[in-house]
Motif scaffolding. Sequence first.
Motif, PDB file in Angstrom:
ATOM      1  N   PHE A  89       0.830  -1.203   0.000  1.00 45.58           N
ATOM      2  CA  PHE A  89       0.000   0.000   0.000  1.00 45.58           C
ATOM      3  C   PHE A  89       0.867   1.257   0.000  1.00 45.58           C
ATOM      4  N   LYS A  90       1.873   1.290   0.871  1.00 48.08           N
ATOM      5  CA  LYS A  90       2.735   2.466   0.953  1.00 48.08           C
ATOM      6  C   LYS A  90       3.452   2.725  -0.366  1.00 48.08           C
ATOM      7  N   GLU A  91       3.950   1.669  -0.963  1.00 54.26           N
ATOM      8  CA  GLU A  91       4.698   1.815  -2.208  1.00 54.26           C
ATOM      9  C   GLU A  91       3.807   2.325  -3.344  1.00 54.26           C
ATOM     10  N   GLU A  92       2.659   1.726  -3.498  1.00 52.03           N
ATOM     11  CA  GLU A  92       1.773   2.132  -4.592  1.00 52.03           C
ATOM     12  C   GLU A  92       1.125   3.492  -4.332  1.00 52.03           C
ATOM     13  N   ALA A  93       0.824   3.795  -3.073  1.00 48.04           N
ATOM     14  CA  ALA A  93       0.256   5.108  -2.749  1.00 48.04           C
ATOM     15  C   ALA A  93       1.273   6.208  -3.047  1.00 48.04           C
ATOM     16  N   TYR A  94       2.534   5.950  -2.748  1.00 45.74           N
ATOM     17  CA  TYR A  94       3.578   6.933  -3.049  1.00 45.74           C
ATOM     18  C   TYR A  94       3.692   7.142  -4.559  1.00 45.74           C
ATOM     19  N   ASN A  95       3.646   6.063  -5.320  1.00 47.34           N
ATOM     20  CA  ASN A  95       3.704   6.177  -6.783  1.00 47.34           C
ATOM     21  C   ASN A  95       2.504   6.952  -7.329  1.00 47.34           C
ATOM     22  N   LEU A  96       1.325   6.706  -6.771  1.00 48.57           N
ATOM     23  CA  LEU A  96       0.136   7.461  -7.189  1.00 48.57           C
ATOM     24  C   LEU A  96       0.304   8.951  -6.898  1.00 48.57           C
ATOM     25  N   PHE A  97       0.865   9.248  -5.733  1.00 44.72           N
ATOM     26  CA  PHE A  97       1.074  10.646  -5.345  1.00 44.72           C
ATOM     27  C   PHE A  97       2.062  11.327  -6.287  1.00 44.72           C
ATOM     28  N   GLN A  98       3.149  10.654  -6.610  1.00 48.01           N
ATOM     29  CA  GLN A  98       4.129  11.225  -7.539  1.00 48.01           C
ATOM     30  C   GLN A  98       3.519  11.452  -8.922  1.00 48.01           C
ATOM     31  N   ASN A  99       2.754  10.486  -9.386  1.00 52.19           N
ATOM     32  CA  ASN A  99       2.098  10.625 -10.689  1.00 52.19           C
ATOM     33  C   ASN A  99       1.087  11.760 -10.691  1.00 52.19           C
ATOM     34  N   ARG A 100       0.418  11.947  -9.565  1.00 49.31           N
ATOM     35  CA  ARG A 100      -0.543  13.043  -9.437  1.00 49.31           C
ATOM     36  C   ARG A 100       0.171  14.378  -9.591  1.00 49.31           C
ATOM     37  N   ASN A 101       1.309  14.519  -8.951  1.00 42.72           N
ATOM     38  CA  ASN A 101       2.062  15.779  -9.046  1.00 42.72           C
ATOM     39  C   ASN A 101       2.533  16.049 -10.470  1.00 42.72           C
ATOM     40  N   ILE A 102       3.002  15.029 -11.145  1.00 37.60           N
ATOM     41  CA  ILE A 102       3.465  15.185 -12.523  1.00 37.60           C
ATOM     42  C   ILE A 102       2.297  15.561 -13.434  1.00 37.60           C
ATOM     43  N   THR A 103       1.159  14.910 -13.223  1.00 40.95           N
ATOM     44  CA  THR A 103      -0.026  15.205 -14.033  1.00 40.95           C
ATOM     45  C   THR A 103      -0.482  16.642 -13.835  1.00 40.95           C
ATOM     46  N   ILE A 104      -0.505  17.098 -12.601  1.00 43.04           N
ATOM     47  CA  ILE A 104      -0.900  18.484 -12.324  1.00 43.04           C
ATOM     48  C   ILE A 104       0.041  19.439 -13.036  1.00 43.04           C
ATOM     49  N   ARG A 105       1.321  19.179 -12.937  1.00 44.04           N
ATOM     50  CA  ARG A 105       2.312  20.050 -13.572  1.00 44.04           C
ATOM     51  C   ARG A 105       2.090  20.120 -15.091  1.00 44.04           C
ATOM     52  N   HIS A 106       1.870  18.983 -15.716  1.00 47.01           N
ATOM     53  CA  HIS A 106       1.657  18.961 -17.164  1.00 47.01           C
ATOM     54  C   HIS A 106       0.376  19.699 -17.555  1.00 47.01           C
ATOM     55  N   LEU A 107      -0.690  19.490 -16.800  1.00 44.67           N
ATOM     56  CA  LEU A 107      -1.951  20.167 -17.102  1.00 44.67           C
ATOM     57  C   LEU A 107      -1.837  21.679 -16.941  1.00 44.67           C
ATOM     58  N   LEU A 108      -1.138  22.118 -15.902  1.00 45.68           N
ATOM     59  CA  LEU A 108      -0.955  23.547 -15.680  1.00 45.68           C
ATOM     60  C   LEU A 108      -0.188  24.191 -16.824  1.00 45.68           C
ATOM     61  N   ILE A 109       0.894  23.554 -17.227  1.00 47.15           N
ATOM     62  CA  ILE A 109       1.711  24.108 -18.306  1.00 47.15           C
ATOM     63  C   ILE A 109       0.908  24.156 -19.599  1.00 47.15           C
ATOM     64  N   ARG A 110       0.205  23.068 -19.896  1.00 49.21           N
ATOM     65  CA  ARG A 110      -0.586  23.026 -21.130  1.00 49.21           C
ATOM     66  C   ARG A 110      -1.646  24.123 -21.148  1.00 49.21           C
ATOM     67  N   ASP A 111      -2.422  24.225 -20.065  1.00 47.86           N
ATOM     68  CA  ASP A 111      -3.495  25.223 -20.041  1.00 47.86           C
ATOM     69  C   ASP A 111      -2.946  26.645 -20.056  1.00 47.86           C
ATOM     70  N   PHE A 112      -1.846  26.848 -19.359  1.00 53.74           N
ATOM     71  CA  PHE A 112      -1.287  28.192 -19.328  1.00 53.74           C
ATOM     72  C   PHE A 112      -0.801  28.610 -20.711  1.00 53.74           C
ATOM     73  N   LEU A 113      -0.094  27.738 -21.387  1.00 52.78           N
ATOM     74  CA  LEU A 113       0.448  28.110 -22.698  1.00 52.78           C
ATOM     75  C   LEU A 113      -0.627  28.167 -23.785  1.00 52.78           C
ATOM     76  N   HIS A 114      -1.745  27.482 -23.584  1.00 50.83           N
ATOM     77  CA  HIS A 114      -2.832  27.538 -24.567  1.00 50.83           C
ATOM     78  C   HIS A 114      -3.870  28.605 -24.239  1.00 50.83           C
ATOM     79  N   SER A 115      -3.694  29.321 -23.153  1.00 54.15           N
ATOM     80  CA  SER A 115      -4.672  30.338 -22.761  1.00 54.15           C
ATOM     81  C   SER A 115      -4.487  31.611 -23.586  1.00 54.15           C
ATOM     82  N   PHE A 116      -5.557  32.356 -23.682  1.00 58.20           N
ATOM     83  CA  PHE A 116      -5.509  33.637 -24.361  1.00 58.20           C
ATOM     84  C   PHE A 116      -6.602  34.538 -23.780  1.00 58.20           C
ATOM     85  N   ILE A 117      -6.449  35.799 -24.020  1.00 63.27           N
ATOM     86  CA  ILE A 117      -7.374  36.802 -23.490  1.00 63.27           C
ATOM     87  C   ILE A 117      -8.352  37.188 -24.583  1.00 63.27           C
ATOM     88  N   LEU A 118      -9.625  37.173 -24.237  1.00 62.99           N
ATOM     89  CA  LEU A 118     -10.662  37.562 -25.219  1.00 62.99           C
ATOM     90  C   LEU A 118     -10.884  39.053 -25.208  1.00 62.99           C
TER      91      LEU A 118
END
Length: 113
Positions: free
Chosen positions: A84-113
């Motif tokens: 449980f500890k090992e897989e929960a840690y891996n899930l947590f790390q993957n969550r952080n990476i996913t958040i980072r990728h989503l933030l970068i993608r949305d920020f660079l694709h954003s524009f002002i109307l």
Amino acid sequence: LNDDLNNIDSFELKTYLFQEFWLSYEAKVLEFEICQIGLIRSFERTIILYYTDIAWKEHLQKIALLRDAVGWRSYGQRNPLFEFKEEAYNLFQNRNITIRHLLIRDFLHSFIL
């Protein structure tokens, strides 16, 4: 062309990509600051909170499923707590990476109307 791609050092490639990202980021910051001072920080804070909230809810659901799945591993002579500890840690790390990728993608694709 293939020979040129094979001869590229991974450090040089990472450095080049980071520089390109940073230039894109700075251009986006200037674009937002021209419209309204402080708008960029407000936008960054909003998308960080939004994606963190979504990712945290998904993480909690995955942890609940993991808790149920790990219980069965004791039948396979495995330590459920360690698993449980090992897989929960891996899930947590993957969550952080996913958040980072989503933030970068949305920020660079954003524009002002």
